[in-house]
Scaffold this active site. Structure first.
Site, PDB file in Angstrom:
ATOM      1  N   CYS A   1     -14.567 -76.075 -14.110  1.00  8.09           N
ATOM      2  CA  CYS A   1     -15.772 -76.820 -13.702  1.00  8.09           C
ATOM      3  C   CYS A   1     -17.036 -76.373 -14.446  1.00  8.09           C
ATOM      4  O   CYS A   1     -17.867 -77.197 -14.827  1.00  8.09           O
ATOM      5  CB  CYS A   1     -15.968 -76.712 -12.194  1.00  8.09           C
TER       6      CYS A   1
ATOM      7  N   HIS B   1     -22.698 -76.562  -9.208  1.00  7.13           N
ATOM      8  CA  HIS B   1     -22.792 -75.363 -10.031  1.00  7.13           C
ATOM      9  C   HIS B   1     -24.057 -75.447 -10.889  1.00  7.13           C
ATOM     10  O   HIS B   1     -24.368 -76.507 -11.444  1.00  7.13           O
ATOM     11  CB  HIS B   1     -21.603 -75.262 -10.989  1.00  7.13           C
TER      12      HIS B   1
HETATM   13  N1  LIG Z   1     -13.058 -77.036  -6.767  1.00  5.29           N
HETATM   14  C1  LIG Z   1     -13.452 -77.142  -8.020  1.00  5.29           C
HETATM   15  O1  LIG Z   1     -14.656 -77.207  -8.338  1.00  5.29           O
HETATM   16  C2  LIG Z   1     -12.465 -77.187  -9.101  1.00  5.29           C
HETATM   17  C3  LIG Z   1     -12.893 -77.480 -10.366  1.00  5.29           C
HETATM   18  C4  LIG Z   1     -11.984 -77.520 -11.396  1.00  5.29           C
HETATM   19  C5  LIG Z   1     -10.674 -77.278 -11.117  1.00  5.29           C
HETATM   20  N2  LIG Z   1     -10.262 -77.007  -9.857  1.00  5.29           N
HETATM   21  C6  LIG Z   1      -8.843 -76.785  -9.632  1.00  5.29           C
HETATM   22  O2  LIG Z   1      -8.309 -77.833  -8.841  1.00  5.29           O
HETATM   23  C7  LIG Z   1      -7.246 -77.328  -8.037  1.00  5.29           C
HETATM   24  C8  LIG Z   1      -7.503 -77.642  -6.580  1.00  5.29           C
HETATM   25  O3  LIG Z   1      -8.748 -77.109  -6.173  1.00  5.29           O
HETATM   26  P1  LIG Z   1      -9.383 -77.442  -4.743  1.00  5.29           P
HETATM   27  O4  LIG Z   1     -10.735 -76.875  -4.809  1.00  5.29           O
HETATM   28  O5  LIG Z   1      -9.193 -78.858  -4.403  1.00  5.29           O
HETATM   29  O6  LIG Z   1      -8.458 -76.532  -3.771  1.00  5.29           O
HETATM   30  P2  LIG Z   1      -8.179 -76.713  -2.219  1.00  5.29           P
HETATM   31  O7  LIG Z   1      -9.321 -77.359  -1.534  1.00  5.29           O
HETATM   32  O8  LIG Z   1      -7.745 -75.366  -1.758  1.00  5.29           O
HETATM   33  O9  LIG Z   1      -6.937 -77.715  -2.165  1.00  5.29           O
HETATM   34  C9  LIG Z   1      -5.667 -77.365  -2.666  1.00  5.29           C
HETATM   35  C10 LIG Z   1      -4.735 -78.562  -2.595  1.00  5.29           C
HETATM   36  O10 LIG Z   1      -3.473 -78.215  -3.172  1.00  5.29           O
HETATM   37  C11 LIG Z   1      -2.437 -78.535  -2.253  1.00  5.29           C
HETATM   38  N3  LIG Z   1      -1.284 -77.651  -2.376  1.00  5.29           N
HETATM   39  C12 LIG Z   1      -1.248 -76.302  -2.235  1.00  5.29           C
HETATM   40  N4  LIG Z   1       0.017 -75.851  -2.376  1.00  5.29           N
HETATM   41  C13 LIG Z   1       0.786 -76.930  -2.621  1.00  5.29           C
HETATM   42  C14 LIG Z   1       2.180 -77.112  -2.856  1.00  5.29           C
HETATM   43  N5  LIG Z   1       3.028 -76.096  -2.873  1.00  5.29           N
HETATM   44  N6  LIG Z   1       2.637 -78.384  -3.073  1.00  5.29           N
HETATM   45  C15 LIG Z   1       1.783 -79.422  -3.044  1.00  5.29           C
HETATM   46  N7  LIG Z   1       0.461 -79.310  -2.831  1.00  5.29           N
HETATM   47  C16 LIG Z   1      -0.037 -78.071  -2.629  1.00  5.29           C
HETATM   48  C17 LIG Z   1      -3.100 -78.378  -0.913  1.00  5.29           C
HETATM   49  O11 LIG Z   1      -2.330 -79.038   0.068  1.00  5.29           O
HETATM   50  P3  LIG Z   1      -2.245 -78.486   1.591  1.00  5.29           P
HETATM   51  O12 LIG Z   1      -3.489 -78.979   2.273  1.00  5.29           O
HETATM   52  O13 LIG Z   1      -1.008 -79.156   2.074  1.00  5.29           O
HETATM   53  O14 LIG Z   1      -2.137 -77.004   1.511  1.00  5.29           O
HETATM   54  C18 LIG Z   1      -4.450 -79.020  -1.172  1.00  5.29           C
HETATM   55  O15 LIG Z   1      -4.329 -80.425  -1.139  1.00  5.29           O
HETATM   56  C19 LIG Z   1      -7.160 -75.855  -8.386  1.00  5.29           C
HETATM   57  O16 LIG Z   1      -6.215 -75.710  -9.415  1.00  5.29           O
HETATM   58  C20 LIG Z   1      -8.519 -75.519  -8.883  1.00  5.29           C
HETATM   59  O17 LIG Z   1      -8.494 -74.418  -9.738  1.00  5.29           O
HETATM   60  C21 LIG Z   1     -11.130 -76.957  -8.838  1.00  5.29           C
END
Ligand SMILES: NC(=O)c1ccc[n+]([C@@H]2O[C@H](COP(=O)([O-])OP(=O)(O)OC[C@H]3O[C@@H](n4cnc5c(N)ncnc54)[C@H](OP(=O)(O)O)[C@@H]3O)[C@@H](O)[C@H]2O)c1
Length: 345
Positions: free
Chosen positions: A131, A243
């Site tokens: 990000c 950010h």
């Molecule tokens: N947040 C940001 O600003 C940002 C920016 C760039 C990249 N990212 C990347 O995007 C990804 C997600 O970030 P987030 O902030 O959305 O995280 P989050 O809010 O913690 O959400 C994680 C998601 O992944 C799912 N998940 C976890 N384990 C799983 C599995 N074994 N099989 C299928 N689904 C699974 C979760 O489902 P459940 O609810 O069922 O656990 C939830 O939907 C990460 O890789 C992060 O590094 C985030």
């Protein structure tokens, strides 16, 4: 015309939910959207515009007729599943760090290097940057085109939503605990985040930098130009969404703050708000929910020969993740790099 079948993996997460909002807002040409997450979330309802979709389990899903898979379920899930989904014939647009530095996987910010998307077919995977990198390269690209960047020094002020939904809960509950005089519990962050800042994001590397800082350096090189030198200090701050970055840039050629302001005013994805008066700049609170990379505080950095300093803010869940991913899907469609599969009636 037939539309696309889109799968959103990680649909219950911060980024996944934002992906659904953005697909709806931009009227993405989807005939069908399926929402997937872990087994824990089966049956959970998420909204997609005015519709409500029920979450299914990733592990039992058959991707054979999916065209585009927007993936935001973390690195481990992506390492395991993206190659399988890609092999099943869907293009995976991944938000984790798992594939970003793979030479066979394009790392794309459409305003900067949309042409590199063409190389996606080797693995059927396209990566989104971190990000903090995404908003930074949107602002740097037009300046680089004008005056060639030699070196960048950046300090980040990153919101807790960048660490997932549990991290947002932690800021909320710690803040409440401060007011109610309850014990503060640190789970997602190594120190308290409420009314504090933490100079540590992702793991420590051997040279003393953190992985988040390394990502900004390595990803900027891959997306923009391998010749650019970059050093970063990444800091978590008690902000929910958005950010911010304080950026110092050294150029090969001269460039004045006025020139930079004009160039950025006309640049895709950029919005300049730069009045030199109280409130004449953008803060993360205003950038949350918006698509632009906001640039403020543009001024000369007189400590180097051709230097500029500026302040840059964007919504990390949107340009930093979900919006960028949907924009990549739009590039695939607009450039006719993919066509919708014929679905069984
Ligand atoms: N947040 C940001 O600003 C940002 C920016 C760039 C990249 N990212 C990347 O995007 C990804 C997600 O970030 P987030 O902030 O959305 O995280 P989050 O809010 O913690 O959400 C994680 C998601 O992944 C799912 N998940 C976890 N384990 C799983 C599995 N074994 N099989 C299928 N689904 C699974 C979760 O489902 P459940 O609810 O069922 O656990 C939830 O939907 C990460 O890789 C992060 O590094 C985030």
């Amino acid at each position: 015309m037939m539309g696309y079948k889109v799968a959103v993996v990680g649909a219950t997460g911060n980024v996944g939910r934002e992906m659904l909002n953005i697909l709806d807002e931009r009227k993405f040409p989807a005939d069908e959207v399926v929402v997937l997450a872990s087994r824990r979330s089966v049956g959970v309802e998420v909204s997609y515009g005015d519709r409500t979709l029920k979450v299914k389990a990733l592990e039992h899903y058959d991707f054979a007729d999916v065209d585009i898979c927007l993936m935001s379920a973390g690195g481990a899930v992506s390492k395991e599943w993206s190659p399988k989904i890609g092999a099943a014939g869907a293009v995976v647009i991944d938000n984790s760090s798992a594939w970003r530095m793979d030479p066979d996987v394009p790392l794309i910010v459409p305003e900067v290097n949309a042409d590199a998307t063409a190389g996606f077919a080797k693995k059927n995977i396209i990566a989104n940057p971190n990000c903090s990198t995404a908003q930074l390269v949107v602002a740097l690209k037009p300046l680089h085109d004008k005056a060639r960047i030699k070196r960048v020094v950046v300090s980040t002020y990153q919101s807790v939503s960048g660490a997932g939904k549990d991290a947002m809960d932690e800021l909320f509950s710690q803040t409440k605990a401060v007011y109610t005089n309850d014990e503060l519990i640190n789970k997602k962050f190594p120190k308290r985040i409420a009314f504090n800042v933490i100079p540590h994001i992702d793991v420590f590397m051997e040279d003393g930098y953190t992985k988040e800082e390394w990502k900004m350096m390595a990803e900027t090189k891959k997306i923009l130009d391998p010749k650019i030198k970059l050093t970063a200090t990444c800091v978590r701050v008690p902000v929910f969404v958005g950010h911010s970055e304080a950026v110092n840039v050294e150029f090969e050629q001269p460039i004045t703050p006025d020139e930079a302001r004009d160039i950025l005013r006309g640049a895709p994805g950029c919005l300049v708000i730069d009045k030199h008066e109280p409130g004449g700049y953008v803060t993360p609170y205003e950038a949350a929910g918006e698509d632009a990379t906001y640039i403020s505080r543009i001024r000369e950095d007189a400590t180097v020969e051709n230097g500029l300093a500026f302040w840059c803010v964007s919504d990390n869940l949107r340009k930093g993740a979900a919006l960028n991913a949907v924009q990549i899907a739009e590039v695939l469609i607009n450039r006719k790099l993919i066509t919708a599969k014929k679905k069984a009636a």
